[in-house]
Design an enzyme around this catalytic site. Structure first.
Site, PDB file in Angstrom:
ATOM      1  N   LYS A 167      -5.416  -3.460  47.709  1.00 18.22           N
ATOM      2  CA  LYS A 167      -6.519  -3.887  48.854  1.00 18.22           C
ATOM      3  C   LYS A 167      -5.565  -4.130  49.907  1.00 18.22           C
ATOM      4  CE  LYS A 167     -10.159  -5.400  45.608  1.00 18.22           C
ATOM      5  NZ  LYS A 167     -11.096  -6.136  45.570  1.00 18.22           N
ATOM      6  N   GLY A 187      -8.707 -20.153  40.120  1.00 17.70           N
ATOM      7  CA  GLY A 187      -8.086 -18.926  40.647  1.00 17.70           C
ATOM      8  C   GLY A 187      -7.661 -19.056  41.771  1.00 17.70           C
ATOM      9  N   ALA A 188      -5.799 -18.461  41.694  1.00 16.25           N
ATOM     10  CA  ALA A 188      -6.687 -18.529  43.831  1.00 16.25           C
ATOM     11  C   ALA A 188      -5.389 -16.844  44.171  1.00 16.25           C
ATOM     12  CB  ALA A 188      -5.361 -19.884  43.806  1.00 16.25           C
ATOM     13  N   GLY A 189      -5.612 -16.212  43.589  1.00 10.44           N
ATOM     14  CA  GLY A 189      -5.258 -14.801  44.093  1.00 10.44           C
ATOM     15  C   GLY A 189      -6.234 -14.023  44.791  1.00 10.44           C
ATOM     16  N   ASN A 205      -5.755 -24.093  40.450  1.00 11.77           N
ATOM     17  CA  ASN A 205      -5.375 -22.521  39.842  1.00 11.77           C
ATOM     18  C   ASN A 205      -4.543 -23.540  38.884  1.00 11.77           C
ATOM     19  OD1 ASN A 205      -4.998 -19.882  39.968  1.00 11.77           O
ATOM     20  ND2 ASN A 205      -2.562 -19.964  41.102  1.00 11.77           N
ATOM     21  N   THR A 216      -0.857 -22.180  38.769  1.00  9.06           N
ATOM     22  CA  THR A 216       0.336 -22.196  39.607  1.00  9.06           C
ATOM     23  C   THR A 216      -0.971 -23.709  41.155  1.00  9.06           C
ATOM     24  OG1 THR A 216       0.864 -19.979  39.130  1.00  9.06           O
ATOM     25  CG2 THR A 216       2.231 -21.510  40.613  1.00  9.06           C
TER      26      THR A 216
END
Ligand code: ATR
Length: 275
Positions: free
Chosen positions: A66, A128-130, A152, A154
């Site tokens: 992407k 999540g933070a991807g 997240n 991390t």
């Protein structure tokens, strides 16, 4: 002449996009071919150039390309720019290639349209933070939640997203381990890739408010680990990301053909075929 489209990914053999787009094309009698193409790591640019030089009209792009598609595009939509990723490429007049990101719009269509869940005024948590989360933040914030928290493993990655998107709404970041200190949420969206491996970040027991709704961006034949957790913790409603998959495809189809396909029969047929 048959118009050619394809999905590029690695792996790509399980992609449902060909089935979905063929069903859309059949609704309108559009003469289009839609194939899957396995692209080697590092080979996206060459493969995409060949596809478009050979007369291809549009591509869907999935993991892990992407970002490559983002750089490949000659022009970007505003939502693709914000997402920093492209899942749809479309040939335009003069053979320029437009990059768009329809993932977030697909999620919001599924949540508000198909499921009838309202985001307005709600306390919403995104896990999540991807890349997947980056793609949905702006469309979710545009629904005017009272508050949106990104949690997240991390925490720095969640904080970075907050920095980038903070102008668009009430947004904050937290480490998953600190969720226990927060007030309960009306809606939780799982955007971690953990469920791919049957895994789940460890979540506090009192995470969900009364009548909470839970959505997993992943989908499969059986409920995901997160969906099972949500059901076990009193969620009023639980859904997986199959509807989002079909809705983001419908947005791509609209970009390519200017036609809005009916999504409900396609979602229903896929649900049956997954079982
Ligand atoms: P994607 O494109 O699917 O978003 P990604 O950009 O690699 O994939 O992001 C994966 C997300 O899932 C990240 O938020 C990741 O957390 P970290 O940033 O801490 O790595 C999260 N994730 C993956 N496996 C996880 C696990 N077992 N427990 C908790 N979070 C997990």
């Amino acid at each position: 002449m048959t118009d050619r489209y394809a999905v590029f990914g690695n792996p790509v053999e399980h992609s449902l996009s060909p089935v979905i787009h063929r069903a859309f094309a059949a609704q309108f009698g559009v003469d289009m071919a839609y194939t899957r193409q396995l692209v080697a790591a590092g080979g996206f640019d060459t493969a995409a150039r060949q596809f478009f030089q050979g007369g291809g009209m549009g591509l869907n792009v999935t993991v892990p390309f992407k970002q490559d598609a983002y750089h490949f595009a000659n022009r970007l939509t505003a939502r693709a720019k914000r997402a920093g990723a492209v899942n749809t490429l479309a040939v335009q007049k003069g053979r320029a290639v437009l990059g768009d990101n329809t993932d977030g719009a697909g999620l919001v269509s599924d949540i508000t349209g198909n499921l009838g869940w309202s985001v307005v005024g709600k306390r919403v948590l995104i896990l999540g933070a991807g890349g997947a989360v980056r793609g949905i933040l702006q469309p979710v914030l545009a629904q005017n939640p009272r508050e949106l928290v990104i949690a997240n493993r991390t925490v720095e990655k969640a904080q970075q997203l907050v920095k980038e998107f903070t102008r668009m709404g009430s947004l904050s970041a937290v480490g998953v381990d600190n969720l226990v200190d927060l007030q309960a949420f009306d809606m939780v969206i799982n955007g971690t890739s953990a469920s791919l491996g049957g895994d789940l970040p460890s979540l506090p027991d009192r995470l969900l408010a009364r009548n909470a709704r839970c959505y997993d961006l992943m989908y499969g034949a059986a409920p995901t680990v997160f969906m099972n957790w949500a059901t076990g913790h009193g969620a009023l409603a639980v859904a997986d990301g199959l509807g989002m998959l079909v809705e983001q495809a419908a947005e791509s189809f609209f970009l390519w053909r200017g036609l809005r396909p009916a999504t409900e029969p396609v979602i229903a047929a896929l649900r049956v075929s997954l079982m």
